[in-house]
Design an enzyme around this catalytic site. Sequence first.
Site, PDB file in Angstrom:
ATOM      1  N   TYR A   1      -5.200  -2.364  98.866  1.00 12.51           N
ATOM      2  CA  TYR A   1      -6.231  -1.927  99.828  1.00 12.51           C
ATOM      3  C   TYR A   1      -6.855  -3.138 100.524  1.00 12.51           C
ATOM      4  O   TYR A   1      -7.966  -3.569 100.172  1.00 12.51           O
ATOM      5  CB  TYR A   1      -7.343  -1.159  99.113  1.00 12.51           C
ATOM      6  CG  TYR A   1      -6.899  -0.071  98.165  1.00 12.51           C
ATOM      7  CD1 TYR A   1      -6.464   1.166  98.637  1.00 12.51           C
ATOM      8  CD2 TYR A   1      -6.950  -0.265  96.787  1.00 12.51           C
ATOM      9  CE1 TYR A   1      -6.076   2.170  97.765  1.00 12.51           C
ATOM     10  CE2 TYR A   1      -6.568   0.734  95.902  1.00 12.51           C
ATOM     11  CZ  TYR A   1      -6.137   1.943  96.396  1.00 12.51           C
ATOM     12  OH  TYR A   1      -5.771   2.925  95.530  1.00 12.51           O
TER      13      TYR A   1
ATOM     14  N   TRP B   1     -13.499  -0.390 102.750  1.00 17.07           N
ATOM     15  CA  TRP B   1     -13.662   1.053 102.551  1.00 17.07           C
ATOM     16  C   TRP B   1     -15.134   1.383 102.363  1.00 17.07           C
ATOM     17  O   TRP B   1     -15.878   0.602 101.747  1.00 17.07           O
ATOM     18  CB  TRP B   1     -12.893   1.507 101.308  1.00 17.07           C
ATOM     19  CG  TRP B   1     -11.569   2.122 101.595  1.00 17.07           C
ATOM     20  CD1 TRP B   1     -11.289   3.445 101.710  1.00 17.07           C
ATOM     21  CD2 TRP B   1     -10.315   1.450 101.791  1.00 17.07           C
ATOM     22  NE1 TRP B   1      -9.955   3.638 101.969  1.00 17.07           N
ATOM     23  CE2 TRP B   1      -9.332   2.433 102.037  1.00 17.07           C
ATOM     24  CE3 TRP B   1      -9.927   0.105 101.806  1.00 17.07           C
ATOM     25  CZ2 TRP B   1      -7.999   2.131 102.277  1.00 17.07           C
ATOM     26  CZ3 TRP B   1      -8.610  -0.205 102.045  1.00 17.07           C
ATOM     27  CH2 TRP B   1      -7.655   0.802 102.281  1.00 17.07           C
TER      28      TRP B   1
ATOM     29  N   TRP C   1     -17.155   3.913 100.666  1.00 13.80           N
ATOM     30  CA  TRP C   1     -17.916   4.018  99.410  1.00 13.80           C
ATOM     31  C   TRP C   1     -17.597   2.878  98.463  1.00 13.80           C
ATOM     32  O   TRP C   1     -18.417   2.491  97.646  1.00 13.80           O
ATOM     33  CB  TRP C   1     -17.875   5.416  98.808  1.00 13.80           C
ATOM     34  CG  TRP C   1     -16.699   5.927  98.052  1.00 13.80           C
ATOM     35  CD1 TRP C   1     -15.405   5.558  98.192  1.00 13.80           C
ATOM     36  CD2 TRP C   1     -16.734   6.940  97.028  1.00 13.80           C
ATOM     37  NE1 TRP C   1     -14.620   6.299  97.347  1.00 13.80           N
ATOM     38  CE2 TRP C   1     -15.407   7.150  96.618  1.00 13.80           C
ATOM     39  CE3 TRP C   1     -17.740   7.703  96.435  1.00 13.80           C
ATOM     40  CZ2 TRP C   1     -15.065   8.091  95.625  1.00 13.80           C
ATOM     41  CZ3 TRP C   1     -17.397   8.638  95.455  1.00 13.80           C
ATOM     42  CH2 TRP C   1     -16.087   8.823  95.059  1.00 13.80           C
ATOM     43  N   ASP C   2     -16.408   2.259  98.623  1.00 13.06           N
ATOM     44  CA  ASP C   2     -16.113   1.065  97.826  1.00 13.06           C
ATOM     45  C   ASP C   2     -17.167  -0.004  98.105  1.00 13.06           C
ATOM     46  O   ASP C   2     -17.713  -0.620  97.184  1.00 13.06           O
ATOM     47  CB  ASP C   2     -14.735   0.484  98.175  1.00 13.06           C
ATOM     48  CG  ASP C   2     -13.603   1.421  97.813  1.00 13.06           C
ATOM     49  OD1 ASP C   2     -13.503   2.485  98.434  1.00 13.06           O
ATOM     50  OD2 ASP C   2     -12.817   1.082  96.904  1.00 13.06           O
TER      51      ASP C   2
ATOM     52  N   GLY D   1     -13.145  11.213  98.713  1.00 16.39           N
ATOM     53  CA  GLY D   1     -13.060   9.988  97.910  1.00 16.39           C
ATOM     54  C   GLY D   1     -12.178  10.147  96.681  1.00 16.39           C
ATOM     55  O   GLY D   1     -11.886   9.182  95.994  1.00 16.39           O
TER      56      GLY D   1
ATOM     57  N   ASP E   1      -9.014  11.623  96.498  1.00 15.71           N
ATOM     58  CA  ASP E   1      -7.854  12.091  97.251  1.00 15.71           C
ATOM     59  C   ASP E   1      -7.148  13.361  96.749  1.00 15.71           C
ATOM     60  O   ASP E   1      -7.216  14.398  97.364  1.00 15.71           O
ATOM     61  CB  ASP E   1      -6.826  10.961  97.348  1.00 15.71           C
ATOM     62  CG  ASP E   1      -7.451   9.671  97.855  1.00 15.71           C
ATOM     63  OD1 ASP E   1      -8.690   9.597  97.938  1.00 15.71           O
ATOM     64  OD2 ASP E   1      -6.716   8.739  98.169  1.00 15.71           O
TER      65      ASP E   1
ATOM     66  N   ARG F   1       0.446   7.453  91.029  1.00 17.93           N
ATOM     67  CA  ARG F   1      -0.060   7.653  92.389  1.00 17.93           C
ATOM     68  C   ARG F   1       0.069   9.131  92.781  1.00 17.93           C
ATOM     69  O   ARG F   1       0.536   9.942  92.002  1.00 17.93           O
ATOM     70  CB  ARG F   1       0.736   6.787  93.383  1.00 17.93           C
ATOM     71  CG  ARG F   1       0.708   5.323  93.085  1.00 17.93           C
ATOM     72  CD  ARG F   1      -0.629   4.692  93.354  1.00 17.93           C
ATOM     73  NE  ARG F   1      -1.005   4.772  94.761  1.00 17.93           N
ATOM     74  CZ  ARG F   1      -2.181   4.397  95.239  1.00 17.93           C
ATOM     75  NH1 ARG F   1      -3.103   3.922  94.439  1.00 17.93           N
ATOM     76  NH2 ARG F   1      -2.463   4.499  96.521  1.00 17.93           N
TER      77      ARG F   1
ATOM     78  N   TYR G   1      -3.536   9.374  89.033  1.00 21.45           N
ATOM     79  CA  TYR G   1      -4.579   9.185  90.035  1.00 21.45           C
ATOM     80  C   TYR G   1      -5.845   9.999  89.762  1.00 21.45           C
ATOM     81  O   TYR G   1      -6.507   9.793  88.765  1.00 21.45           O
ATOM     82  CB  TYR G   1      -3.965   9.502  91.398  1.00 21.45           C
ATOM     83  CG  TYR G   1      -4.446   8.617  92.525  1.00 21.45           C
ATOM     84  CD1 TYR G   1      -4.689   7.273  92.340  1.00 21.45           C
ATOM     85  CD2 TYR G   1      -4.630   9.139  93.803  1.00 21.45           C
ATOM     86  CE1 TYR G   1      -5.117   6.470  93.397  1.00 21.45           C
ATOM     87  CE2 TYR G   1      -5.050   8.356  94.866  1.00 21.45           C
ATOM     88  CZ  TYR G   1      -5.299   7.015  94.650  1.00 21.45           C
ATOM     89  OH  TYR G   1      -5.721   6.233  95.697  1.00 21.45           O
ATOM     90  N   TRP G   2      -6.185  10.986  90.617  1.00 22.48           N
ATOM     91  CA  TRP G   2      -7.438  11.732  90.428  1.00 22.48           C
ATOM     92  C   TRP G   2      -7.211  13.066  89.706  1.00 22.48           C
ATOM     93  O   TRP G   2      -7.990  13.986  89.827  1.00 22.48           O
ATOM     94  CB  TRP G   2      -8.111  11.997  91.781  1.00 22.48           C
ATOM     95  CG  TRP G   2      -8.635  10.747  92.441  1.00 22.48           C
ATOM     96  CD1 TRP G   2      -7.999  10.007  93.392  1.00 22.48           C
ATOM     97  CD2 TRP G   2      -9.890  10.083  92.212  1.00 22.48           C
ATOM     98  NE1 TRP G   2      -8.778   8.931  93.767  1.00 22.48           N
ATOM     99  CE2 TRP G   2      -9.943   8.954  93.057  1.00 22.48           C
ATOM    100  CE3 TRP G   2     -10.975  10.329  91.364  1.00 22.48           C
ATOM    101  CZ2 TRP G   2     -11.024   8.078  93.098  1.00 22.48           C
ATOM    102  CZ3 TRP G   2     -12.056   9.460  91.412  1.00 22.48           C
ATOM    103  CH2 TRP G   2     -12.070   8.349  92.268  1.00 22.48           C
TER     104      TRP G   2
ATOM    105  N   GLU H   1      -8.050  -0.156  88.296  1.00 21.40           N
ATOM    106  CA  GLU H   1      -8.547   0.888  89.199  1.00 21.40           C
ATOM    107  C   GLU H   1      -8.950   2.151  88.417  1.00 21.40           C
ATOM    108  O   GLU H   1      -9.980   2.752  88.673  1.00 21.40           O
ATOM    109  CB  GLU H   1      -7.428   1.197  90.202  1.00 21.40           C
ATOM    110  CG  GLU H   1      -7.819   1.989  91.407  1.00 21.40           C
ATOM    111  CD  GLU H   1      -6.633   2.183  92.355  1.00 21.40           C
ATOM    112  OE1 GLU H   1      -5.543   1.602  92.108  1.00 21.40           O
ATOM    113  OE2 GLU H   1      -6.776   2.945  93.334  1.00 21.40           O
TER     114      GLU H   1
HETATM  115  C1  GLC Z   1      -8.252   5.538  97.294  1.00 26.19           C
HETATM  116  C2  GLC Z   1      -9.407   6.262  96.585  1.00 26.19           C
HETATM  117  C3  GLC Z   1     -10.661   6.150  97.426  1.00 26.19           C
HETATM  118  C4  GLC Z   1     -10.964   4.679  97.672  1.00 26.19           C
HETATM  119  C5  GLC Z   1      -9.767   3.955  98.280  1.00 26.19           C
HETATM  120  C6  GLC Z   1      -9.960   2.451  98.312  1.00 26.19           C
HETATM  121  O1  GLC Z   1      -7.937   6.165  98.493  1.00 26.19           O
HETATM  122  O2  GLC Z   1      -9.089   7.592  96.358  1.00 26.19           O
HETATM  123  O3  GLC Z   1     -11.748   6.755  96.785  1.00 26.19           O
HETATM  124  O4  GLC Z   1     -12.070   4.546  98.497  1.00 26.19           O
HETATM  125  O5  GLC Z   1      -8.608   4.191  97.527  1.00 26.19           O
HETATM  126  O6  GLC Z   1     -10.247   1.952  97.035  1.00 26.19           O
END
Ligand code: GLC
Length: 449
Positions: free
Chosen positions: A36, A40, A42-43, A177, A179, A224, A377-378, A421
């Site tokens: 990444y 971003w 909320w990061d 957030g 995904d 992922r 992942y989520w 992560e």
């Molecule tokens: C992924 C996460 C998201 C986060 C991004 C960068 O897309 O789901 O919440 O902001 O990665 O870390």
Amino acid sequence: MVDNLKTNFLELETEAKDVLDKNNRGNYTCPNIRLYPYQWLWDSCFISIGLAHYDIDKAKQEILSLFEGQWANGMMPNILMWKHNNEGDNYNTSNERIWRSWLNPASPNELGTSGITQPPLIAEAVVKIGEKMSPSERRDWYKQVYPKLLKYHQWIFEERDPHGEGLALLIHPWECGMDNTAPWMQELSEHSLPLWLKALMILRIDMLLGLFRRDTQIVKGNQRITNVEALSFFAVQRRLRRKRYNFDKIIDHSLFAIEDITFNSILIKANKHLKEISRTIDKKLPEDLIERMGISEKALEDLWDDYAQEYFSRDFVSHRLLKESSIASFMPLYSGSISKEKAKIIVDNLSNTHRYKTPYPVPTSPISSDWFNPQRYWQGPTWINTNWLIIEGLKNYGFDKEANELKEKTLKLVNKSGIYEYFDPLNGTPLGSNNFSWTAALAIDLINS
Ligand code: GLC
């Protein structure tokens, strides 16, 4: 307690600061250099909350840079594609071409961004940074960000709550957030997959697409999102792009719009912060905004399901609750606006071994769910940002014992497994990318608060 934690996690704190240092890209901190490389939304909020403990200027810069990406209509995009040339970064311009934010006249001229948003944590970050300042510095800081923050909250209500119901709606899974979290994926598969994608699934040739994915070259594919999920995300993104991110056009045509429980819980808390910020600098919030904020708190109650004894996100069009339990169901604790009785019911889930009590809590899906997959992942793993939000929520309702327990477990997990992560909730295996910024930042915050 803080002194104890500081001694026990001394090395972790040093290592976490080092991660944030390495991921710093001048005017912002990326979540991870390889996976990444951009900024971003909320990061950066979580990151600034950690930075505030030892480098106020960097913490402020994180938020000020976010605001540079703000659209003229107030929208805050979830990705800001700053151009830089750091060695080792996986930076490339293909994402700008994917998003083409320039199609919308409200987007910034000099900076490529996405055309969608993410949970509204900025006010929380602004206040947490402010707490570390003297009263006069705090007032200056609040004055500096207030106009943009106000515009942002006004945008949320004006654009994302078109019927004035009090709940903001989201139009892409990336906006929540989390995904590929179970309720969103269930919903997406029910009414949003394009025919070509359904055909690919039937013919079972979606695996071929794995060859073209960059993320799975960095992180193992089973950790992922699946190829089908990735394709459906891009299909929704293309639909939004075709409408040039013009919300009225999108909402006229789209069947896919969700009143997300995490986003709205965070919004309610952010509204309280905005009120406090405006009071501190003696500014009057617009009356209509205050009214809309009040409606939100009541509207959140419409997301409670009496039978399941749980809060769920809701389909905007049909008003049907998305009754798939996930970590999002804990987020109303963070809002601070629900009753103590309901808070207690939610908290009990943390000690339920069939649901959310695992050796390394809190999993993103309950272990009894068909969706539960400890590494994907989520859909099962434990994330540090959701733990942090739950800890804040527990404190809101005086569940201090539970909050301290979760805090210790969280820190022990990161200490043992590394600044990753996300983590396997059953055995603590580190997953996703290493040197992950919000894990580092929130570990620093947990150690020091
Ligand atoms: C992924 C996460 C998201 C986060 C991004 C960068 O897309 O789901 O919440 O902001 O990665 O870390």
